[in-house]
Design a protein around this motif. Structure first.
Motif, mmCIF file in Angstrom:
data_model
loop_
_atom_site.group_PDB
_atom_site.id
_atom_site.type_symbol
_atom_site.label_atom_id
_atom_site.label_comp_id
_atom_site.label_asym_id
_atom_site.label_seq_id
_atom_site.Cartn_x
_atom_site.Cartn_y
_atom_site.Cartn_z
ATOM 1 N N GLY A 122 -5.482 11.370 26.570
ATOM 2 C CA GLY A 122 -5.819 11.842 25.147
ATOM 3 C C GLY A 122 -5.868 10.591 24.483
ATOM 4 N N THR A 123 -5.644 9.303 24.828
ATOM 5 C CA THR A 123 -5.463 7.943 24.034
ATOM 6 C C THR A 123 -6.795 7.362 23.993
ATOM 7 N N ASP A 124 -7.733 7.592 25.019
ATOM 8 C CA ASP A 124 -8.856 6.647 25.137
ATOM 9 C C ASP A 124 -10.085 7.357 24.743
ATOM 10 N N ILE A 125 -10.971 6.607 24.230
ATOM 11 C CA ILE A 125 -12.281 7.248 23.794
ATOM 12 C C ILE A 125 -13.126 8.207 24.827
ATOM 13 N N VAL A 126 -12.981 7.750 25.990
ATOM 14 C CA VAL A 126 -13.547 8.402 27.049
ATOM 15 C C VAL A 126 -13.050 9.983 27.434
ATOM 16 N N HIS A 127 -11.918 10.217 26.910
ATOM 17 C CA HIS A 127 -11.089 11.384 27.078
ATOM 18 C C HIS A 127 -11.882 12.457 26.056
ATOM 19 N N GLU A 128 -12.596 11.768 25.071
ATOM 20 C CA GLU A 128 -13.539 12.774 24.223
ATOM 21 C C GLU A 128 -14.599 13.697 24.682
ATOM 22 N N HIS A 129 -15.021 12.863 25.819
ATOM 23 C CA HIS A 129 -16.279 13.410 26.298
ATOM 24 C C HIS A 129 -16.015 14.592 27.510
ATOM 25 N N PRO A 130 -16.883 15.404 27.570
ATOM 26 C CA PRO A 130 -16.828 16.520 28.403
ATOM 27 C C PRO A 130 -16.839 16.247 29.872
ATOM 28 N N SER A 131 -17.510 15.000 30.236
ATOM 29 C CA SER A 131 -17.574 14.435 31.510
ATOM 30 C C SER A 131 -16.278 13.971 31.914
ATOM 31 N N PHE A 132 -15.275 13.640 31.196
ATOM 32 C CA PHE A 132 -14.140 13.241 31.777
ATOM 33 C C PHE A 132 -13.353 14.143 32.734
ATOM 34 N N ASP A 133 -12.828 13.503 33.707
ATOM 35 C CA ASP A 133 -12.088 14.318 34.745
ATOM 36 C C ASP A 133 -10.589 14.057 35.016
ATOM 37 N N PRO A 134 -9.882 14.913 34.020
ATOM 38 C CA PRO A 134 -8.497 14.507 34.027
ATOM 39 C C PRO A 134 -7.686 14.483 35.347
ATOM 40 N N ALA A 135 -8.277 15.299 36.152
ATOM 41 C CA ALA A 135 -7.670 15.277 37.360
ATOM 42 C C ALA A 135 -7.699 14.154 38.338
ATOM 43 N N ALA A 136 -9.083 13.425 38.250
ATOM 44 C CA ALA A 136 -9.320 12.310 39.105
ATOM 45 C C ALA A 136 -8.492 11.029 38.286
ATOM 46 N N ALA A 137 -8.628 11.180 36.943
ATOM 47 C CA ALA A 137 -8.064 9.970 36.190
ATOM 48 C C ALA A 137 -6.594 10.171 36.436
ATOM 49 N N GLY A 138 -5.919 11.029 36.486
ATOM 50 C CA GLY A 138 -4.240 11.380 36.963
ATOM 51 C C GLY A 138 -4.138 10.901 38.331
ATOM 52 N N THR A 139 -5.096 11.237 39.022
ATOM 53 C CA THR A 139 -4.721 10.699 40.552
ATOM 54 C C THR A 139 -4.900 9.103 40.723
ATOM 55 N N GLY A 140 -5.855 8.670 39.924
ATOM 56 C CA GLY A 140 -6.144 7.276 40.009
ATOM 57 C C GLY A 140 -5.084 6.258 39.391
ATOM 58 N N THR A 141 -4.556 6.817 38.228
ATOM 59 C CA THR A 141 -3.559 6.085 37.682
ATOM 60 C C THR A 141 -2.206 6.221 38.118
ATOM 61 N N TYR A 142 -1.879 7.300 38.879
ATOM 62 C CA TYR A 142 -0.459 7.587 39.528
ATOM 63 C C TYR A 142 -0.620 6.788 40.918
ATOM 64 N N ARG A 143 -1.898 6.516 41.546
ATOM 65 C CA ARG A 143 -1.864 5.689 42.572
ATOM 66 C C ARG A 143 -1.651 4.140 42.163
ATOM 67 N N ASP A 144 -2.436 3.886 40.816
ATOM 68 C CA ASP A 144 -1.955 2.546 40.373
ATOM 69 C C ASP A 144 -0.562 2.288 40.097
ATOM 70 N N PHE A 145 0.043 3.363 39.599
ATOM 71 C CA PHE A 145 1.711 2.889 39.267
ATOM 72 C C PHE A 145 2.631 3.016 40.679
ATOM 73 N N ARG A 146 2.019 3.473 41.567
ATOM 74 C CA ARG A 146 2.913 3.372 42.852
ATOM 75 C C ARG A 146 2.662 1.843 43.516
ATOM 76 N N ILE A 147 1.124 1.524 43.223
ATOM 77 C CA ILE A 147 0.867 -0.083 43.778
ATOM 78 C C ILE A 147 1.655 -0.939 42.787
ATOM 79 N N MET A 148 1.694 -0.733 41.403
ATOM 80 C CA MET A 148 2.379 -1.585 40.658
ATOM 81 C C MET A 148 3.774 -1.706 41.079
ATOM 82 N N ALA A 149 4.376 -0.364 41.354
ATOM 83 C CA ALA A 149 5.831 -0.298 41.403
ATOM 84 C C ALA A 149 6.209 -1.295 42.678
ATOM 85 N N ASP A 150 5.202 -1.173 43.797
ATOM 86 C CA ASP A 150 5.513 -2.132 45.089
ATOM 87 C C ASP A 150 5.405 -3.629 44.705
ATOM 88 N N VAL A 151 4.718 -4.018 43.901
ATOM 89 C CA VAL A 151 4.377 -5.451 43.231
ATOM 90 C C VAL A 151 5.697 -5.696 42.550
#
Length: 314
Positions: free
Chosen positions: A194-223
């Motif tokens: 909800g904070t980024d411009i691409v979220h305004e578009h109907p092509s945005f897939d919140p499930a995919a974005a959520g999966t990707g960003t959560y995956r990144d959180f776990r990667i960064m937590a390991d770093v």
């Protein structure tokens, strides 16, 4: 007669100035002489307050590089918007950044720079016209090519770098996500939906974005968990989201029994924001390390740090 009693100073007991502890000494002053090169300029900075702190941060980054410890740069989008991508990508190539974290707008600006060599629209004019955030190509690329790679198993940051590389975007050499991909280091993107411009578009897939960003959180937590005993964690230009990623990552590391102590935590920004001062500056101090806070414009402080690292200035 005075209306109020005034204190009597005749009993004051002066002390010799030689017994007083002074925080400022002439040997720490700036030097006006010297040569014309950057190393002479750097050596001539006052060893006081921010002059001392920026040297300490450069020294910590250099030491971490030599010891193979993580050097994590959390970058707010402003760092990209003021033209610092070439310096960040160079630090990635030289090993002075071994992991990069961004928020969602950082990824957007990174991709737009790679795509068209420009970014940062006029928000006021766009909102008045109802066009703010409605760029077709940005949404198609990020909601299409990038999220498709997330569905294939990538984190959001790696997906962005891979999409930039595969699309052979004309200015891809300036892309931080691509530079991280080519170097083989983590680049993570931490999105608040909800904070980024691409979220305004109907092509945005919140499930995919959520999966990707959560995956990144776990990667960064390991770093972050590997930053103990000499690692460096830097926040440049994020007041909320990225400091909170650090906070939760520290908690996970400590809960898992990882030896996350004695690291350097630095905040670079225009003012000392509450959360960025806590994470990582105060957390580093609480865990036996060094906290550094340098207030100033990124377009001045980051070039100084980059040049000092490149030239070996001390």
């Amino acid at each position: 007669m005075p209306r109020h009693t005034e204190i009597d100073l005749t009993g004051i007991r002066p002390v010799p100035i030689g017994k007083r502890k002074n925080k400022v000494k002439v040997e720490d002053f700036a030097r006006a002489g010297g040569g014309r090169g950057f190393r002479d300029f750097w050596a001539g900075l006052p060893n006081i307050l921010a002059g001392r702190d920026i040297r300490a941060l450069v020294g910590a980054i250099r030491a971490a590089n030599e010891r193979g410890k993580p050097i994590v740069w959390f970058l707010g989008a402003h760092v990209i918007k003021v033209g610092l991508s070439p310096l960040v990508t160079d630090m990635i190539r030289r090993g002075f950044a071994t992991a990069v974290g961004m928020n969602g707008s950082g990824m957007i600006h990174d991709v737009e720079v790679a795509m068209i060599g420009a970014t940062s629209e006029d928000v006021t004019a766009g909102m008045k016209a109802g066009n703010f955030g409605m760029a077709r190509e940005t949404a198609e690329f990020l909601n299409g090519a990038v999220l498709s790679k997330v569905r294939e198993g990538m984190g959001l940051g790696e997906a962005a770098g891979a999409a930039v590389q595969e699309a052979k975007l004309p200015h891809r050499g300036l892309s931080i996500t691509r530079a991280a991909l080519l170097k083989g280091i983590p680049c993570t993107v931490h999105v608040a939906i909800g904070t980024d411009i691409v979220h305004e578009h109907p092509s945005f897939d919140p499930a995919a974005a959520g999966t990707g960003t959560y995956r990144d959180f776990r990667i960064m937590a390991d770093v972050i968990a590997r930053c103990g005993n000499g690692g460096v964690i830097i926040v440049a230009g994020s007041s909320v989201i990225l400091p909170l990623i650090i906070e939760k990552s520290i908690s996970i590391a400590r809960n898992l029994g990882r030896p996350l102590v004695k690291f350097t935590g630095a905040n670079l920004d225009f003012i000392r924001h509450y959360r960025a001062q806590l994470n990582p500056v105060r957390r580093a101090e609480e865990l036996g390390g060094t906290g550094i806070s340098i207030v100033g414009h990124h377009e001045l402080t980051l070039p100084l740090i980059h040049r000092a690292l490149r030239t070996g200035a001390e």
